[in-house]
Write an enzyme that holds these catalytic residues in place. Structure first.
Site, mmCIF file in Angstrom:
data_model
loop_
_atom_site.group_PDB
_atom_site.id
_atom_site.type_symbol
_atom_site.label_atom_id
_atom_site.label_comp_id
_atom_site.label_asym_id
_atom_site.label_seq_id
_atom_site.Cartn_x
_atom_site.Cartn_y
_atom_site.Cartn_z
ATOM 1 N N LYS A 186 0.826 -1.211 0.000
ATOM 2 C CA LYS A 186 0.000 0.000 0.000
ATOM 3 C C LYS A 186 0.863 1.266 0.000
ATOM 4 O O LYS A 186 0.612 2.204 0.726
ATOM 5 C CB LYS A 186 -0.941 -0.016 1.204
ATOM 6 C CG LYS A 186 -1.902 -1.197 1.180
ATOM 7 C CD LYS A 186 -2.898 -1.152 2.283
ATOM 8 C CE LYS A 186 -3.808 -2.345 2.316
ATOM 9 N NZ LYS A 186 -4.480 -2.670 1.082
ATOM 10 N N CYS A 187 1.869 1.269 -0.836
ATOM 11 C CA CYS A 187 2.846 2.351 -0.901
ATOM 12 C C CYS A 187 2.769 3.000 -2.277
ATOM 13 O O CYS A 187 2.417 2.346 -3.257
ATOM 14 C CB CYS A 187 4.239 1.754 -0.653
ATOM 15 S SG CYS A 187 5.622 2.890 -0.852
ATOM 16 N N GLY A 188 3.128 4.252 -2.357
ATOM 17 C CA GLY A 188 3.198 4.915 -3.647
ATOM 18 C C GLY A 188 4.201 4.265 -4.583
ATOM 19 O O GLY A 188 4.110 4.407 -5.805
ATOM 20 N N THR A 204 4.623 0.954 -4.690
ATOM 21 C CA THR A 204 4.192 -0.430 -4.910
ATOM 22 C C THR A 204 4.208 -0.835 -6.386
ATOM 23 O O THR A 204 4.531 -1.986 -6.689
ATOM 24 C CB THR A 204 2.802 -0.672 -4.277
ATOM 25 O OG1 THR A 204 2.919 -0.441 -2.863
ATOM 26 C CG2 THR A 204 2.307 -2.088 -4.505
#
Length: 164
Positions: A36-38, A40
């Protein structure tokens, strides 16, 4: 002959014991990952590297980590499902670990001794930091999170590290 790094035990995402020694003789790109990371979407480029370079001796290994703003909150099953269905990930994933701090996994204690190209070692800055391990088990390069897995400097380092 395996190095200290390769001898450190860890479990797979499925709970089976393993170590980087399993990949002795292969180059390894070790990456702390999060769903759930930018950053990803880097999973796509990591999977492409894993498949395109597998026959030439590269293994990508993902180390799920929830230390950066809780961006890997899932269970092992949720992580596996997300990675395989969203990005087609086939490369190995380990159990969720800490890469910094007092509970830092021993693998990352070893990896973070390696400096990046600007000479800075120490803590992982964010998700998707990459460490390139040569076939002999030595860490040869470190790439910070915003460096894309398919950036020219990463590809060049992989090409140089591949077994001969």
């Amino acid at each position: 002959m395996t190095t200290a790094l390769q001898n450190i035990g860890i479990s797979t995402l499925g709970g089976n014991p393993t170590s980087l020694g399993e990949y002795d003789g292969r180059a390894v790109l070790a990456v702390n990952v999060a769903s759930k990371c930018g950053l990803t979407p880097q999973y796509a480029a990591l999977e492409k590297l894993a498949t395109e370079y597998a026959d030439r001796g590269l293994t990508v290994v993902g180390f799920p980590c929830n230390q950066f703003m809780g961006q890997e909150p899932g269970t092992p099953e949720e992580i596996q499902t997300f990675c395989s269905t969203t990005y087609g990930v086939t490369f190995p994933l380990t159990e969720k670990i800490d890469v910094n701090g007092e509970n830092r996994h021993a693998i990352y204690t070893e990896l973070t001794k390696t400096a990046d190209d600007s000479g800075e070692a120490g803590d992982v800055q964010w998700n998707f930091e990459k460490f390139l391990v040569a076939p002999d088990g030595t860490v040869v390069r470190r790439f910070r999170p915003k460096t894309e897995p398919d950036a020219p400097e990463v590809i060049a380092a992989i090409e140089e590290a591949l077994p001969r």
